[in-house]
Design an enzyme around this catalytic site. Sequence first.
Site, mmCIF file in Angstrom:
data_model
loop_
_atom_site.group_PDB
_atom_site.id
_atom_site.type_symbol
_atom_site.label_atom_id
_atom_site.label_comp_id
_atom_site.label_asym_id
_atom_site.label_seq_id
_atom_site.Cartn_x
_atom_site.Cartn_y
_atom_site.Cartn_z
ATOM 1 N N SER A 15 2.396 -1.918 -8.869
ATOM 2 C CA SER A 15 1.363 -2.085 -7.850
ATOM 3 C C SER A 15 0.833 -0.754 -7.348
ATOM 4 C CB SER A 15 1.929 -2.898 -6.677
ATOM 5 O OG SER A 15 2.355 -4.162 -7.100
ATOM 6 N N TYR A 53 0.527 -7.468 -11.098
ATOM 7 C CA TYR A 53 0.809 -6.646 -9.920
ATOM 8 C C TYR A 53 -0.317 -6.667 -8.889
ATOM 9 C CZ TYR A 53 4.791 -4.780 -12.494
ATOM 10 O OH TYR A 53 5.966 -4.662 -13.175
ATOM 11 N N GLY A 140 2.464 7.956 3.093
ATOM 12 C CA GLY A 140 1.646 7.530 4.213
ATOM 13 C C GLY A 140 1.601 6.013 4.284
ATOM 14 N N LYS A 195 11.734 5.041 6.080
ATOM 15 C CA LYS A 195 10.970 3.896 6.610
ATOM 16 C C LYS A 195 11.307 2.604 5.877
ATOM 17 C CE LYS A 195 7.874 3.605 3.083
ATOM 18 N NZ LYS A 195 7.231 2.474 2.403
ATOM 19 N N THR A 252 4.860 -0.283 7.111
ATOM 20 C CA THR A 252 5.917 -0.927 6.342
ATOM 21 C C THR A 252 6.696 -1.930 7.185
ATOM 22 O OG1 THR A 252 6.105 1.103 5.045
ATOM 23 C CG2 THR A 252 7.865 -0.483 4.792
#
Length: 336
Positions: A15, A53, A140, A195, A252
Amino acid sequence: MTRAVQRVAVLGAGSWGTAFAKVLADAGREVALWARRPEVAAAVNDTRTNPGYLPGVELPTRLRATTNAAAALDGADAVVLAVPSQTLRGNLSGWAALLPPGRTLVSLAKGIELGTLKRMSEVVAEVASVTPEQVAVVSGPNLAREIAAAQPTATVIACADHDRAVALQTACATDYFRAYTNTDVIGCELGGAGKNVIALAVGIAAGMGLGDNSRASVITRGLAEISRLGADLGADPLTFAGLAGLGDLVATCSSPLSRNRTFGERLGRGESLAQAEEANHGQVAEGVKSCVSLCELGARHGVELPISDAVRRVCHEGLSAAAMAKELITRAPKPE
């Protein structure tokens, strides 16, 4: 003078690799996308899509796919490595002899290698036998599906060689993708690795039915522990207040498109790791592995990572979600 980036090899057609390849092609670069499976390469070339994907996303004609790594790398001005963090070393070992000399190597992977506890840029420099200044990372709030749909976002390209970062910044500039440069590779990589683990914790909280206060508390304290570790390793604390830190963390932890967030939700609802993996079509969220290496890295440097360690024990030692929540909220009081 740093070589201008006109032709790019993207190794990895998942992806994020496909979405970033699309960004580069939309920015006017010639992009060769390496896919492990012939059917993926054929779909990209014949139908301009990667249905496995990024279904429904039309890919630009400047983007061509191949299963031949040597062909993808031939003449490349920059090489983008878009494979999972724990497979990067093995894949790159097979490609190392094919890499064009002197070119910038760009890591999209977010994680800490199990065993060695190396960041991805360190793995790249070691395996490719290049200096750290030749390696850049991208980090990011970059959810692949939204970027592939040309929804505006920003990112950070970090490289110890500022001129290389600027060349990459120019190479991926579009009307929906804005890149900033940074020389703090350590901070950007730790933000990206940490994260994923904190997103698992937020997902667990959501799966338990906990509300916004709980989730915001986990996000904020999670950022604090990632920042503590980063500062001890030499990162700039301000990096964690930027796109590669707070920006990536919020995206996220908040989005249903985040594999780590949704994986954590299943754990919070009482599913086992195996059940969550099965529901995720056999794919394990990156944070499930990274929580182990991140906690080992924290222990090596004497940095306390309570949320990351709790996630590790939920994933690998059978700690229940309810016990995790109680343990975290009843920790000894201390100043913020």
